[in-house]
Design a protein around this motif. Structure first.
Motif, short mmCIF file in Angstrom:
data_model
loop_
_atom_site.label_atom_id
_atom_site.label_comp_id
_atom_site.label_asym_id
_atom_site.label_seq_id
_atom_site.Cartn_x
_atom_site.Cartn_y
_atom_site.Cartn_z
N MET A 121 38.59 23.91 -0.64
CA MET A 121 38.97 24.08 0.48
C MET A 121 38.13 24.17 1.86
O MET A 121 38.31 25.07 2.55
CB MET A 121 40.03 25.28 0.31
N ALA A 123 34.21 41.40 -0.36
CA ALA A 123 34.22 41.94 -1.64
C ALA A 123 35.00 40.61 -2.25
O ALA A 123 36.17 41.01 -2.71
CB ALA A 123 34.85 43.04 -2.07
N LEU A 168 46.01 40.11 4.30
CA LEU A 168 45.69 39.77 2.97
C LEU A 168 45.55 41.11 2.01
O LEU A 168 45.78 41.28 0.91
CB LEU A 168 44.33 39.13 3.05
N GLU A 169 45.01 42.21 2.81
CA GLU A 169 44.65 43.24 2.05
C GLU A 169 45.88 44.22 1.70
O GLU A 169 46.30 44.50 0.71
CB GLU A 169 43.98 44.18 3.15
N ARG A 199 36.33 49.87 -9.80
CA ARG A 199 36.30 49.33 -8.28
C ARG A 199 36.89 50.57 -7.59
O ARG A 199 37.83 50.82 -7.93
CB ARG A 199 36.70 48.08 -8.20
N GLU A 235 37.97 33.20 -3.91
CA GLU A 235 38.57 34.11 -3.01
C GLU A 235 37.84 33.95 -1.63
O GLU A 235 38.62 33.76 -0.59
CB GLU A 235 38.59 35.62 -3.41
N ALA A 236 36.80 33.80 -1.38
CA ALA A 236 35.97 33.39 -0.11
C ALA A 236 36.61 32.08 0.44
O ALA A 236 36.97 31.90 1.23
CB ALA A 236 34.51 33.19 -0.36
N MET A 261 32.63 43.81 4.71
CA MET A 261 34.03 44.13 5.02
C MET A 261 34.79 44.93 3.86
O MET A 261 34.47 44.38 2.76
CB MET A 261 35.07 43.12 5.40
N ARG A 271 39.30 30.89 0.06
CA ARG A 271 40.79 30.97 0.50
C ARG A 271 40.99 31.40 1.71
O ARG A 271 41.81 31.62 2.50
CB ARG A 271 41.60 32.00 -0.19
N ARG A 272 39.63 31.87 2.43
CA ARG A 272 39.71 32.40 3.98
C ARG A 272 39.86 31.14 4.72
O ARG A 272 40.17 31.29 6.01
CB ARG A 272 38.18 33.00 4.09
N SER A 273 39.62 30.00 4.27
CA SER A 273 40.16 28.69 4.95
C SER A 273 41.56 29.18 5.53
O SER A 273 41.75 28.59 6.97
CB SER A 273 40.09 27.62 4.00
N PHE A 274 42.58 29.44 4.84
CA PHE A 274 43.83 29.61 5.17
C PHE A 274 44.11 30.58 6.25
O PHE A 274 44.76 30.50 7.23
CB PHE A 274 44.70 29.76 4.10
N GLU A 278 43.08 39.34 7.69
CA GLU A 278 42.64 40.14 6.82
C GLU A 278 43.47 41.29 6.64
O GLU A 278 43.41 41.77 5.35
CB GLU A 278 41.22 40.60 7.32
N GLY A 332 48.77 40.60 0.25
CA GLY A 332 48.08 39.69 -0.69
C GLY A 332 48.25 38.33 -0.29
O GLY A 332 48.68 37.78 0.84
N PHE A 333 47.47 37.18 -0.92
CA PHE A 333 47.35 35.83 -0.37
C PHE A 333 48.65 35.15 -0.20
O PHE A 333 48.81 34.25 0.39
CB PHE A 333 46.36 35.00 -1.27
N ALA A 334 49.72 35.62 -1.20
CA ALA A 334 51.03 34.99 -1.08
C ALA A 334 51.57 34.93 0.37
O ALA A 334 52.15 34.07 0.77
CB ALA A 334 51.89 35.94 -2.10
N THR A 349 35.41 24.93 2.12
CA THR A 349 34.30 26.03 2.03
C THR A 349 33.12 25.60 1.34
O THR A 349 33.07 25.25 0.08
CB THR A 349 35.05 27.33 1.35
N GLU A 351 37.51 46.34 2.04
CA GLU A 351 39.03 46.10 1.86
C GLU A 351 39.56 46.22 0.64
O GLU A 351 39.03 45.97 -0.45
CB GLU A 351 39.27 44.33 2.47
N LYS A 352 40.65 46.61 0.67
CA LYS A 352 41.47 46.90 -0.61
C LYS A 352 41.85 45.37 -1.06
O LYS A 352 42.76 44.85 -0.46
CB LYS A 352 42.68 47.74 -0.46
N PRO A 353 41.26 44.85 -2.06
CA PRO A 353 41.82 43.58 -2.65
C PRO A 353 43.32 43.54 -3.25
O PRO A 353 43.66 44.69 -3.43
CB PRO A 353 41.05 43.06 -3.57
N SER A 354 44.07 42.52 -2.90
CA SER A 354 45.25 42.18 -3.38
C SER A 354 45.55 42.21 -4.77
O SER A 354 44.42 41.88 -5.58
CB SER A 354 45.93 40.99 -2.63
N HIS A 355 46.55 41.86 -5.25
CA HIS A 355 46.74 41.73 -6.64
C HIS A 355 46.09 40.40 -7.02
O HIS A 355 45.36 40.24 -7.78
CB HIS A 355 48.13 41.62 -6.94
N ASP A 356 46.04 39.54 -6.25
CA ASP A 356 45.51 38.17 -6.48
C ASP A 356 44.08 38.41 -6.67
O ASP A 356 43.37 37.68 -7.32
CB ASP A 356 45.65 37.16 -4.89
#
Lengths: 248, 161
Positions: free
Chosen positions: B126, A69, A185-186, B33, A74-75, B1, A77-80, A182, A189-191, B128, B3-8
């Motif tokens: 990146m 989702a 991340l959930e 959501r 955001e997709a 998947m 950023r999955r690179s990292f 994953e 967060g990405f930080a 992608t 997932e609960k997305p983060s703040h970002d």
């Protein structure tokens, strides 16, 4: 970690396929959960922008395909997450201090290219991507001969004094490490993903060159921003770069 | 998947919604959501639109002099890819590629008909490769970006009519 397959992920192991990325694109309509596709042999392995990925028995060729989702950004950023997972998986078989990350998703072993990661996503203009595929090619046993013009010498885990590991076994390690990313991340967060990546980044604070489609930008590698973009301090100021090849 | 997305990811989600709002000329959009039983994100975005002045409503006595400026502005608006209804815009910052790989033919060319879901181009960020598919069937009227060109959020890419 090695022996446990992560919950919620499927696994398909094929004897031979053209490319696990192409297979993922063909199968994506049929999957109902994140799925790893591994092939013992790829006949048309490919890298970024049509570069050939030499396939050798004993090395890992695998693709994770799923429907996050996630917006396209955001997709990307999955690179990292992919790089962090590969770093952690490799560190079970080689000395961790010999590994480093190169923006955005290369993992280097003794400054050589031990693996390649390629991500492909597709969308139709909706908020989220339809799917994301993350392909991993890892030189576990053999390093292909260096291609002309490539600045990073191909190396292998075994060749650099690491342990011998079968592709299937490494896949389990990698799948577990990716599932952990994953979950991070959930929950965090990405930080947190960014922090982990920066801890392993090669040449942070040193001069590097980023070659985009139209120019080469040299500067001090300052950081990656909160979206994952490369940040360089150049003679003319701060530059934020979303797509480039990095050299040093 | 699931997932609960983060703040970002919430921020990016809201940004993507805002983009949708603008692209489709909507004034308000509300989305909920669901992350789990007790957890959800409720987003409501609204946009202020300027009330269009009706030239026809001008006093009859000045009718001849009044509309002079309006017709000149209209064709310019129609040609502007920003406001064209058939414009496909970038949803990400990155680099555009018009072919699957160097040396291969372009995904599409001007005048070509495309089906919904056909790949128009790739935007890389990146490492992608994000394939941008046509949101609808139609004809490629214009390609507004060049190969290897950097693009931003909202950059007009292609016009499909």
């Amino acid at each position: 970690m090695t022996g446990y397959w992560p919950k919620g992920y499927d696994r398909i192991i094929l004897d031979e396929v053209d490319s696990t990325m192409s297979e993922a694109a063909r199968r994506v309509a049929l999957i109902d959960r994140p799925t790893w596709i591994m092939a013992r042999r790829q006949t048309e392995g490919r890298g970024r922008r049509g570069r050939v990925w030499a396939d050798t028995p004993g090395n890992l060729s695998a693709t994770l395909v799923f429907r996050p989702a996630a917006t396209p950004a955001e997709a990307a950023r999955r690179s990292f997450l992919a790089a962090n997972a590969l770093f952690e998986a490799l560190s079970l078989y080689v000395d961790r201090s010999k590994l480093a990350c190169k923006w955005p998703n290369d993992v280097l072993l003794n400054e050589g290219k031990v693996a390649g990661i390629l991500l492909e996503s597709a969308g139709r203009g909706g908020a989220f991507v339809d799917y994301l595929s993350i392909g991993f090619g890892v030189n576990l046993r053999h390093a292909p001969p260096p291609a002309p013009g490539t600045p990073f010498t191909p190396v292998s885990v075994l060749g650099e004094g690491g342990e011998a590991v079968a592709p299937e076994v490494f896949l389990t390690t990698l799948a577990g490490a990716y599932a952990t990313q994953e979950a991070k991340l959930e929950l965090l967060g990405f930080a947190r993903i960014r922090e982990d990546w920066l801890r392993h980044a090669a040449r942070l604070g040193e001069e590097i060159t980023a070659r985009t489609g139209t120019e080469a930008v040299s500067g001090i590698f300052d950081t990656i921003d909160e979206e994952g973009n490369l940040v360089l301090i150049t003679g003319t100021g701060r530059r934020t770069i979303a797509a480039a090849d990095v050299y040093f | 998947m699931t997932e609960k997305p983060s703040h970002d990811s919430d921020v990016s989600f809201i940004r993507a919604l805002a983009e949708l709002l603008r692209e489709n000329e909507l004034t308000e959009l509300e989305v909920m959501r669901e992350y789990g039983d007790d957890d959800s994100l409720n987003v409501r975005i609204s946009r202020q639109t300027q009330i269009v002045q009706q030239v026809a409503a001008a006093p009859v006595a000045h009718q001849v002099a009044m509309p002079a400026a309006a017709p000149a502005a209209a064709p310019a608006a129609a040609a502007d890819p920003e406001s064209h209804p058939g414009t496909v815009k970038s949803q990400m910052v990155g680099t555009v590629y018009l072919q699957a790989e160097p040396g291969k033919p372009a995904f599409v060319s001007v005048g070509q008909t495309v089906a919904e879901g056909d790949t128009l181009l790739i935007i890389e960020a990146m490492k992608t490769m994000n394939q941008i598919a046509s949101p609808r069937a139609g004809t490629v009227k214009r390609i507004l970006v060049g190969d290897s060109q950097p693009v931003e959020y909202g950059t007009p890419l292609v016009i499909i009519e």
